[in-house]
Design a protein around this motif. Structure first.
Motif, PDB file in Angstrom:
ATOM      1  N   THR A   1       0.858  -1.177   0.000  1.00  0.00           N
ATOM      2  CA  THR A   1       0.000   0.000   0.000  1.00  0.00           C
ATOM      3  C   THR A   1       0.896   1.229   0.000  1.00  0.00           C
ATOM      4  O   THR A   1       1.941   1.241   0.667  1.00  0.00           O
ATOM      5  CB  THR A   1      -0.916   0.022   1.235  1.00  0.00           C
ATOM      6  N   LYS A   2       0.520   2.252  -0.766  1.00  0.00           N
ATOM      7  CA  LYS A   2       1.268   3.501  -0.782  1.00  0.00           C
ATOM      8  C   LYS A   2       0.310   4.672  -0.618  1.00  0.00           C
ATOM      9  O   LYS A   2      -0.632   4.835  -1.401  1.00  0.00           O
ATOM     10  CB  LYS A   2       2.050   3.655  -2.089  1.00  0.00           C
ATOM     11  N   GLN A   3       0.568   5.468   0.429  1.00  0.00           N
ATOM     12  CA  GLN A   3      -0.238   6.649   0.695  1.00  0.00           C
ATOM     13  C   GLN A   3       0.606   7.908   0.581  1.00  0.00           C
ATOM     14  O   GLN A   3       1.785   7.917   0.917  1.00  0.00           O
ATOM     15  CB  GLN A   3      -0.846   6.580   2.098  1.00  0.00           C
ATOM     16  N   PHE A   4      -0.032   8.968   0.097  1.00  0.00           N
ATOM     17  CA  PHE A   4       0.559  10.305   0.099  1.00  0.00           C
ATOM     18  C   PHE A   4      -0.362  11.167   0.954  1.00  0.00           C
ATOM     19  O   PHE A   4      -1.406  11.610   0.480  1.00  0.00           O
ATOM     20  CB  PHE A   4       0.674  10.861  -1.316  1.00  0.00           C
ATOM     21  N   GLY A   5       0.016  11.361   2.203  1.00  0.00           N
ATOM     22  CA  GLY A   5      -0.887  12.044   3.126  1.00  0.00           C
ATOM     23  C   GLY A   5      -2.125  11.197   3.351  1.00  0.00           C
ATOM     24  O   GLY A   5      -2.025  10.020   3.699  1.00  0.00           O
ATOM     25  N   THR A   6      -3.291  11.766   3.066  1.00  0.00           N
ATOM     26  CA  THR A   6      -4.538  11.010   3.227  1.00  0.00           C
ATOM     27  C   THR A   6      -4.947  10.285   1.950  1.00  0.00           C
ATOM     28  O   THR A   6      -5.901   9.507   1.951  1.00  0.00           O
ATOM     29  CB  THR A   6      -5.682  11.957   3.646  1.00  0.00           C
ATOM     30  N   PHE A   7      -4.224  10.544   0.841  1.00  0.00           N
ATOM     31  CA  PHE A   7      -4.567   9.920  -0.436  1.00  0.00           C
ATOM     32  C   PHE A   7      -3.875   8.571  -0.565  1.00  0.00           C
ATOM     33  O   PHE A   7      -2.650   8.465  -0.430  1.00  0.00           O
ATOM     34  CB  PHE A   7      -4.160  10.816  -1.602  1.00  0.00           C
ATOM     35  N   GLN A   8      -4.645   7.532  -0.839  1.00  0.00           N
ATOM     36  CA  GLN A   8      -4.092   6.188  -1.011  1.00  0.00           C
ATOM     37  C   GLN A   8      -3.937   5.911  -2.499  1.00  0.00           C
ATOM     38  O   GLN A   8      -4.910   5.691  -3.217  1.00  0.00           O
ATOM     39  CB  GLN A   8      -5.010   5.152  -0.359  1.00  0.00           C
ATOM     40  N   SER A   9      -2.677   5.942  -2.975  1.00  0.00           N
ATOM     41  CA  SER A   9      -2.405   5.767  -4.397  1.00  0.00           C
ATOM     42  C   SER A   9      -2.484   4.305  -4.821  1.00  0.00           C
ATOM     43  O   SER A   9      -2.966   3.989  -5.917  1.00  0.00           O
ATOM     44  CB  SER A   9      -1.016   6.322  -4.730  1.00  0.00           C
ATOM     45  N   LEU A  10      -2.000   3.399  -3.974  1.00  0.00           N
ATOM     46  CA  LEU A  10      -2.064   1.960  -4.238  1.00  0.00           C
ATOM     47  C   LEU A  10      -2.549   1.254  -2.980  1.00  0.00           C
ATOM     48  O   LEU A  10      -2.193   1.651  -1.858  1.00  0.00           O
ATOM     49  CB  LEU A  10      -0.697   1.409  -4.641  1.00  0.00           C
ATOM     50  N   SER A  11      -3.321   0.199  -3.164  1.00  0.00           N
ATOM     51  CA  SER A  11      -3.907  -0.500  -2.022  1.00  0.00           C
ATOM     52  C   SER A  11      -3.749  -2.004  -2.155  1.00  0.00           C
ATOM     53  O   SER A  11      -4.257  -2.614  -3.107  1.00  0.00           O
ATOM     54  CB  SER A  11      -5.391  -0.140  -1.906  1.00  0.00           C
ATOM     55  N   ASN A  12      -2.991  -2.592  -1.241  1.00  0.00           N
ATOM     56  CA  ASN A  12      -2.886  -4.055  -1.107  1.00  0.00           C
ATOM     57  C   ASN A  12      -2.525  -4.740  -2.424  1.00  0.00           C
ATOM     58  O   ASN A  12      -3.204  -5.649  -2.895  1.00  0.00           O
ATOM     59  CB  ASN A  12      -4.195  -4.636  -0.548  1.00  0.00           C
ATOM     60  N   ILE A  13      -1.418  -4.297  -3.006  1.00  0.00           N
ATOM     61  CA  ILE A  13      -0.960  -4.845  -4.289  1.00  0.00           C
ATOM     62  C   ILE A  13      -0.086  -6.072  -4.065  1.00  0.00           C
ATOM     63  O   ILE A  13       0.898  -6.026  -3.317  1.00  0.00           O
ATOM     64  CB  ILE A  13      -0.165  -3.790  -5.083  1.00  0.00           C
ATOM     65  N   ASN A  14      -0.451  -7.178  -4.714  1.00  0.00           N
ATOM     66  CA  ASN A  14       0.370  -8.386  -4.739  1.00  0.00           C
ATOM     67  C   ASN A  14       0.681  -8.698  -6.195  1.00  0.00           C
ATOM     68  O   ASN A  14      -0.233  -8.783  -7.031  1.00  0.00           O
ATOM     69  CB  ASN A  14      -0.368  -9.558  -4.089  1.00  0.00           C
ATOM     70  N   LEU A  15       1.968  -8.860  -6.491  1.00  0.00           N
ATOM     71  CA  LEU A  15       2.379  -8.909  -7.890  1.00  0.00           C
ATOM     72  C   LEU A  15       3.731  -9.594  -8.015  1.00  0.00           C
ATOM     73  O   LEU A  15       4.620  -9.375  -7.187  1.00  0.00           O
ATOM     74  CB  LEU A  15       2.478  -7.469  -8.403  1.00  0.00           C
ATOM     75  N   GLN A  16       3.882 -10.425  -9.034  1.00  0.00           N
ATOM     76  CA  GLN A  16       5.176 -11.021  -9.370  1.00  0.00           C
ATOM     77  C   GLN A  16       5.422 -10.832 -10.861  1.00  0.00           C
ATOM     78  O   GLN A  16       4.539 -11.095 -11.682  1.00  0.00           O
ATOM     79  CB  GLN A  16       5.208 -12.518  -9.032  1.00  0.00           C
TER      80      GLN A  16
END
Length: 249
Positions: free
Chosen positions: A14-29
């Motif tokens: 997960t990647k957040q910028f302040g209160t904005f969540q840019s990516l959420s629970n990413i699973n990837l190979q």
């Protein structure tokens, strides 16, 4: 026979910028040699994902593994060594306009060259043959000593790709590499990136708005919508309905 090790792996990222969540629970190979397109609307999280893969951003939660290493556990020197194996091409090109092409291409050596060698090369260019060969691979060897700001947008993007070839990374990330180009130049650059993947075997991950190029030039599509993976599938399994869901307002 052991399965191949992913060149990139995201675990519950997960990647957040302040209160904005840019990516959420990413699973990837993503595995060595793959040719992958990240598709989705503006703000879907494509550029954020590229920045996590090359280590310029750190996740708010979860783990990013590159070449078998957890980036969060690396010391700065080790992180830089991993990052030298990842070449990134940006939509803004990131070139120094008032320098000759050879100097911009030679920037691909900066992770290996000392400060003094880099400074000396600005006066008397080094590794000329290497730069010439890289420019030949992208189709503009005659521009070696041209001032970069005198090139067209498509030619400048080719210089940026040649710089990555000189870097000789294990993987190439291209963040919206054709967004500022006209249709003809866009087709040339996408053709070039596909050819480099086929000819060198380097992993290629490209974020694109243009779904038609994603379908025609890539093997695997990852659809991002509002920071989540909507689909991750071989291109032949991505239906029109899946694409419509991806871009619906």
């Amino acid at each position: 026979m052991n399965p191949p090790t992913p060149i990139f792996e995201l675990k519950n990222v997960t990647k957040q910028f302040g209160t904005f969540q840019s990516l959420s629970n990413i699973n990837l190979q993503i595995y060595p040699g793959e040719r992958v397109a990240l598709v989705g609307s503006s703000g879907a999280g494509k550029s954020t994902l590229i920045s996590l893969l090359n280590g310029t951003l750190q996740p708010t939660q979860g783990e990013v593994w590159v070449l078998g290493r957890n980036l969060a556990h690396l010391r700065p020197k080790s992180l830089r060594q991993i990052q030298r194996q990842i070449g990134t091409i940006y939509q803004q090109f990131h070139l120094v306009d008032n320098l000759q092409v050879i100097h911009n291409v030679n920037a691909g050596h900066l992770g290996r060259w000392s400060f003094f060698k880099a400074a000396a090369s600005l006066i008397y260019p080094l590794e000329v043959e290497t730069a010439f060969k890289a420019l030949a691979q992208v189709g503009i060897p005659e521009k070696l000593y041209e001032r970069t700001d005198r090139l067209s947008g498509g030619q400048q993007q080719r210089v940026a790709i040649a710089r990555v070839l000189v870097q000789d990374p294990a993987a190439i990330l291209a963040d919206e590499p054709i967004s500022s180009l006209d249709p003809e130049r866009s087709r040339e650059v996408i053709n070039l990136l596909r050819s480099l993947n086929k000819n060198t075997g380097k992993t290629l991950i490209t974020s694109l708005h243009a779904i038609e190029y994603a379908r025609s030039h890539f093997q695997r599509l990852i659809g991002l919508r509002q920071g989540r993976i909507l689909f991750d599938a071989p291109v032949e399994e991505v239906s029109i309905g899946m694409v419509e869901d991806l871009y619906r307002i």
